[in-house]
Design a protein around this motif. Sequence first.
Motif, PDB file in Angstrom:
ATOM      1  N   LEU A 174       0.859  -1.460  -0.165  1.00 22.01           N
ATOM      2  CA  LEU A 174      -0.016  -0.110   0.080  1.00 22.01           C
ATOM      3  C   LEU A 174       0.698   1.227  -0.022  1.00 22.01           C
ATOM      4  CD1 LEU A 174      -2.959  -1.134   2.156  1.00 22.01           C
ATOM      5  CD2 LEU A 174      -2.906  -0.690   0.087  1.00 22.01           C
ATOM      6  N   GLY A 175       1.941   1.053   0.898  1.00 20.06           N
ATOM      7  CA  GLY A 175       2.720   2.254   0.821  1.00 20.06           C
ATOM      8  C   GLY A 175       3.537   2.734  -0.621  1.00 20.06           C
ATOM      9  N   GLY A 176       3.816   1.488  -1.317  1.00 22.21           N
ATOM     10  CA  GLY A 176       4.502   1.558  -2.672  1.00 22.21           C
ATOM     11  C   GLY A 176       3.601   2.153  -3.459  1.00 22.21           C
ATOM     12  N   ALA A 177       2.198   1.833  -3.549  1.00 23.37           N
ATOM     13  CA  ALA A 177       1.202   2.411  -4.264  1.00 23.37           C
ATOM     14  C   ALA A 177       0.932   3.832  -3.842  1.00 23.37           C
ATOM     15  CB  ALA A 177      -0.235   1.459  -3.849  1.00 23.37           C
ATOM     16  N   GLY A 178       1.116   4.072  -2.908  1.00 27.75           N
ATOM     17  CA  GLY A 178       0.787   5.460  -2.329  1.00 27.75           C
ATOM     18  C   GLY A 178       1.987   6.449  -3.106  1.00 27.75           C
ATOM     19  N   VAL A 179       3.145   5.795  -3.017  1.00 26.19           N
ATOM     20  CA  VAL A 179       4.335   6.435  -3.661  1.00 26.19           C
ATOM     21  C   VAL A 179       4.065   6.783  -4.946  1.00 26.19           C
ATOM     22  CG1 VAL A 179       6.756   6.513  -4.142  1.00 26.19           C
ATOM     23  CG2 VAL A 179       6.154   5.855  -1.621  1.00 26.19           C
ATOM     24  N   LEU A 180       3.549   5.753  -5.667  1.00 25.83           N
ATOM     25  CA  LEU A 180       3.443   5.920  -7.369  1.00 25.83           C
ATOM     26  C   LEU A 180       2.318   6.672  -7.424  1.00 25.83           C
ATOM     27  CD1 LEU A 180       3.407   1.926  -7.998  1.00 25.83           C
ATOM     28  CD2 LEU A 180       5.264   3.631  -8.557  1.00 25.83           C
ATOM     29  N   LEU A 181       1.160   6.933  -6.685  1.00 27.12           N
ATOM     30  CA  LEU A 181       0.297   7.828  -6.958  1.00 27.12           C
ATOM     31  C   LEU A 181       0.506   9.145  -6.701  1.00 27.12           C
ATOM     32  CD1 LEU A 181      -2.954   5.745  -5.846  1.00 27.12           C
ATOM     33  CD2 LEU A 181      -2.139   5.966  -8.289  1.00 27.12           C
ATOM     34  N   GLY A 182       1.559   9.460  -5.648  1.00 28.23           N
ATOM     35  CA  GLY A 182       1.855  10.737  -5.336  1.00 28.23           C
ATOM     36  C   GLY A 182       1.279  11.304  -4.336  1.00 28.23           C
ATOM     37  N   VAL A 183       0.295  10.376  -3.939  1.00 28.60           N
ATOM     38  CA  VAL A 183      -0.615  10.820  -2.623  1.00 28.60           C
ATOM     39  C   VAL A 183      -0.497   9.660  -1.549  1.00 28.60           C
ATOM     40  CG1 VAL A 183      -3.174  11.205  -2.124  1.00 28.60           C
ATOM     41  CG2 VAL A 183      -2.402  11.653  -4.378  1.00 28.60           C
ATOM     42  N   SER A 184      -0.403  10.259  -0.315  1.00 33.48           N
ATOM     43  CA  SER A 184      -0.007   9.487   0.811  1.00 33.48           C
ATOM     44  C   SER A 184      -1.389   8.696   1.522  1.00 33.48           C
ATOM     45  CB  SER A 184       0.333  10.250   1.978  1.00 33.48           C
ATOM     46  OG  SER A 184      -0.168  11.497   2.412  1.00 33.48           O
ATOM     47  N   ALA A 185      -2.722   9.362   0.828  1.00 36.49           N
ATOM     48  CA  ALA A 185      -4.047   8.623   1.659  1.00 36.49           C
ATOM     49  C   ALA A 185      -4.888   9.330   0.514  1.00 36.49           C
ATOM     50  CB  ALA A 185      -4.049   8.863   2.891  1.00 36.49           C
ATOM     51  N   GLY A 186      -6.071   8.516   0.740  1.00 37.34           N
ATOM     52  CA  GLY A 186      -7.443   9.211   0.528  1.00 37.34           C
ATOM     53  C   GLY A 186      -7.757   8.922  -1.251  1.00 37.34           C
ATOM     54  N   THR A 187      -8.937   8.390  -1.311  1.00 36.96           N
ATOM     55  CA  THR A 187      -9.567   7.857  -2.648  1.00 36.96           C
ATOM     56  C   THR A 187      -9.945   9.179  -3.326  1.00 36.96           C
ATOM     57  OG1 THR A 187     -10.139   5.979  -1.569  1.00 36.96           O
ATOM     58  CG2 THR A 187     -11.143   6.442  -3.720  1.00 36.96           C
ATOM     59  N   ALA A 188      -9.670   9.229  -4.582  1.00 42.44           N
ATOM     60  CA  ALA A 188      -9.902  10.213  -5.569  1.00 42.44           C
ATOM     61  C   ALA A 188     -11.513  10.413  -5.589  1.00 42.44           C
ATOM     62  CB  ALA A 188      -9.255   9.931  -6.881  1.00 42.44           C
ATOM     63  N   GLN A 189     -11.967  11.626  -5.549  1.00 43.80           N
ATOM     64  CA  GLN A 189     -13.318  12.073  -5.586  1.00 43.80           C
ATOM     65  C   GLN A 189     -13.512  13.008  -7.074  1.00 43.80           C
ATOM     66  OE1 GLN A 189     -14.497  14.808  -2.822  1.00 43.80           O
ATOM     67  NE2 GLN A 189     -12.799  15.802  -2.674  1.00 43.80           N
ATOM     68  N   ALA A 190     -14.929  12.576  -7.450  1.00 43.93           N
ATOM     69  CA  ALA A 190     -15.156  13.493  -8.600  1.00 43.93           C
ATOM     70  C   ALA A 190     -16.587  14.099  -8.514  1.00 43.93           C
ATOM     71  CB  ALA A 190     -15.243  12.518  -9.909  1.00 43.93           C
ATOM     72  N   ALA A 191     -16.643  15.316  -9.051  1.00 46.53           N
ATOM     73  CA  ALA A 191     -18.019  16.129  -8.608  1.00 46.53           C
ATOM     74  C   ALA A 191     -18.076  16.867 -10.154  1.00 46.53           C
ATOM     75  CB  ALA A 191     -18.075  16.704  -7.335  1.00 46.53           C
ATOM     76  N   GLU A 192     -19.369  16.838 -10.447  1.00 47.49           N
ATOM     77  CA  GLU A 192     -19.636  17.685 -11.790  1.00 47.49           C
ATOM     78  C   GLU A 192     -20.690  19.088 -11.185  1.00 47.49           C
ATOM     79  OE1 GLU A 192     -21.166  16.167 -15.249  1.00 47.49           O
ATOM     80  OE2 GLU A 192     -22.669  17.469 -15.088  1.00 47.49           O
ATOM     81  N   VAL A 193     -19.986  20.087 -11.749  1.00 52.13           N
ATOM     82  CA  VAL A 193     -20.877  21.368 -11.485  1.00 52.13           C
ATOM     83  C   VAL A 193     -21.147  21.958 -12.911  1.00 52.13           C
ATOM     84  CG1 VAL A 193     -19.619  21.966  -9.227  1.00 52.13           C
ATOM     85  CG2 VAL A 193     -18.583  22.781 -11.337  1.00 52.13           C
ATOM     86  N   ALA A 194     -22.223  22.983 -13.060  1.00 53.62           N
ATOM     87  CA  ALA A 194     -22.482  23.542 -14.141  1.00 53.62           C
ATOM     88  C   ALA A 194     -22.755  25.166 -13.738  1.00 53.62           C
ATOM     89  CB  ALA A 194     -23.917  22.997 -14.645  1.00 53.62           C
ATOM     90  N   TYR A 195     -22.386  25.868 -14.691  1.00 52.89           N
ATOM     91  CA  TYR A 195     -22.546  27.552 -14.665  1.00 52.89           C
ATOM     92  C   TYR A 195     -22.513  27.943 -15.767  1.00 52.89           C
ATOM     93  CZ  TYR A 195     -17.225  26.965 -15.150  1.00 52.89           C
ATOM     94  OH  TYR A 195     -15.978  26.791 -15.673  1.00 52.89           O
ATOM     95  N   ALA A 196     -23.354  29.315 -15.786  1.00 50.43           N
ATOM     96  CA  ALA A 196     -23.508  30.081 -16.896  1.00 50.43           C
ATOM     97  C   ALA A 196     -22.301  30.620 -17.256  1.00 50.43           C
ATOM     98  CB  ALA A 196     -24.580  31.207 -16.471  1.00 50.43           C
ATOM     99  N   THR A 197     -21.781  30.786 -18.572  1.00 47.60           N
ATOM    100  CA  THR A 197     -20.293  31.072 -18.991  1.00 47.60           C
ATOM    101  C   THR A 197     -20.811  32.301 -20.174  1.00 47.60           C
ATOM    102  OG1 THR A 197     -19.615  28.964 -18.423  1.00 47.60           O
ATOM    103  CG2 THR A 197     -18.207  30.203 -19.689  1.00 47.60           C
ATOM    104  N   GLU A 198     -19.913  33.205 -20.291  1.00 52.79           N
ATOM    105  CA  GLU A 198     -19.712  34.031 -21.436  1.00 52.79           C
ATOM    106  C   GLU A 198     -18.587  33.788 -22.023  1.00 52.79           C
ATOM    107  OE1 GLU A 198     -21.087  38.221 -22.511  1.00 52.79           O
ATOM    108  OE2 GLU A 198     -18.965  38.427 -21.576  1.00 52.79           O
ATOM    109  N   CYS A 199     -18.361  33.306 -23.724  1.00 55.63           N
ATOM    110  CA  CYS A 199     -17.277  33.191 -24.180  1.00 55.63           C
ATOM    111  C   CYS A 199     -17.114  34.183 -25.299  1.00 55.63           C
ATOM    112  CB  CYS A 199     -17.452  31.648 -24.737  1.00 55.63           C
ATOM    113  SG  CYS A 199     -17.370  30.311 -23.880  1.00 55.63           S
ATOM    114  N   ILE A 200     -15.833  34.761 -25.286  1.00 54.56           N
ATOM    115  CA  ILE A 200     -15.564  35.767 -26.492  1.00 54.56           C
ATOM    116  C   ILE A 200     -14.612  35.117 -27.515  1.00 54.56           C
ATOM    117  CG2 ILE A 200     -14.611  38.199 -26.620  1.00 54.56           C
ATOM    118  CD1 ILE A 200     -16.814  38.038 -24.531  1.00 54.56           C
ATOM    119  N   PRO A 201     -15.135  35.078 -28.421  1.00 54.42           N
ATOM    120  CA  PRO A 201     -14.407  34.616 -29.744  1.00 54.42           C
ATOM    121  C   PRO A 201     -13.302  35.437 -30.041  1.00 54.42           C
ATOM    122  CG  PRO A 201     -16.808  34.698 -30.299  1.00 54.42           C
ATOM    123  CD  PRO A 201     -16.658  35.599 -29.014  1.00 54.42           C
TER     124      PRO A 201
END
Length: 456
Positions: free
Chosen positions: A24-51
């Motif tokens: 587990l420690g080796g896996a942590g080194v490979l991942l560059g993270v000492s602990a914690g499972t990756a989390q993902a969350a989606e957000v949506a927001y109004a946006t203005e794009c200038i060409p």
Amino acid sequence: MSKPRRAVPARPRRASAAGVALMLGGAGVLLGVSAGTAQAAEVAYATECIPPAISGLPPVQGTTKVEITAPAEAKVGDEVEIVWKFAQAASKNPNILDLEANTVQPTGTLKAAGAQTGDIAMQGPRENPPIPKNTDMKLSDMKGKLKLTAPGEVKLTPDAYNINVNKPISTDTKCAPKEAVKQAATIKVTDGGGNSGGTTGGLPTVIPTLPTSVPTGSSSPTPSESETGGDDGGTSTGGGTGGGGGQTDFTGKEVQVPYECKTPIGDKNATSPVQINARKSGENFDLTVKFKKSVMDSPADIPKDSVKPSMEVALGGADKGTVHVEGPTNSEDIKSGEPIEIPDLTGTYKPGASGESTLSPGVLTIEALGTTTTCTPAKSEVSLTLDTTEQASGASGGGSAGGSAGGSAGGSSTNGGLAATGAEDHAALKALGLVAGTALLLGGAVFTFMPRRRTR
């Protein structure tokens, strides 16, 4: 008699607790993270794009949907990787042209707040499938790194982003939130005794702005003494005697030419000051057409040998037809923000009639980055009048002296004035190159040509 014993396969040894910890420690080194499972969350927001300003397109209002992936837990001193995935970009590829594969690259900013604040630079690779016109943009995942410096909760919120297209010229579309954006992920940081650091990874995007003024060009030469201004805004009645009195150089009058241009984004109108000068060579005339006050700053990077102007000078009075004049392509790369000088257009006029012949700026052709467009004068404005002597195979009789190649190319195209050239760059932002070429030649009227942003 004893029975033979049945062979029993040896059971694999259970990994010791120490061994599991090492794995587990080796896996942590490979991942560059000492602990914690990756989390993902989606957000949506109004946006203005200038060409890109060079496109002449108005701002786009849309919705950005983003998924942020980050470790749920980490320690002070860890450098964690964060991934920004576009579920939906706010703007589509406009209904102008198809984008080639691997020509689009996103960059952006992720806001960190809470126990640690700062801007995290995010960047994705220039990897995309072909993107047809009028379809959703396909943007690669962006990544960035954050060095954790304090215990507590670090809250991550997506912010502005930029879409760069690098072919045939580099252009940027800038997108920014138009409302408060909800946080997309939180990292719980425990005290690990790590050293303080900061945000790393990604590259800032530097976007040149379109100049707000156009420098004026050189002053106009004084017309020849034998030339006098006529009525109707530009008729010249003098222009020399065609050899009488030994005069060889004839300076035309600067006239304001109202051009009607066909572009992929619709019809555009622009007025440009133009002057036609002549030098007598035997019974012929070497013509020079100058676009006055057409010095401007380039609104985008333009590669060398990519923009070539030409014109059909319209003949009137005693003579009829047109004279083809053209200028050289740009000999060097033009960087965004650098000044541009428009080359003179030159050609030879071989008179086809004797008498007073008038010369007026005619159809303007712009070949830019594998495309062709045309600008046609809304009305004729005479710049120069010459006394001419008929020459064999001259212009009179409706012929086009010097030809009219390109004079109408693109005008009857079904895609808004674009000629199907089949050139290598034809499939990537050809319309922007086309508009760029028109802007170069009509520099004095560039702000008429490019519509302003809408006032909200």
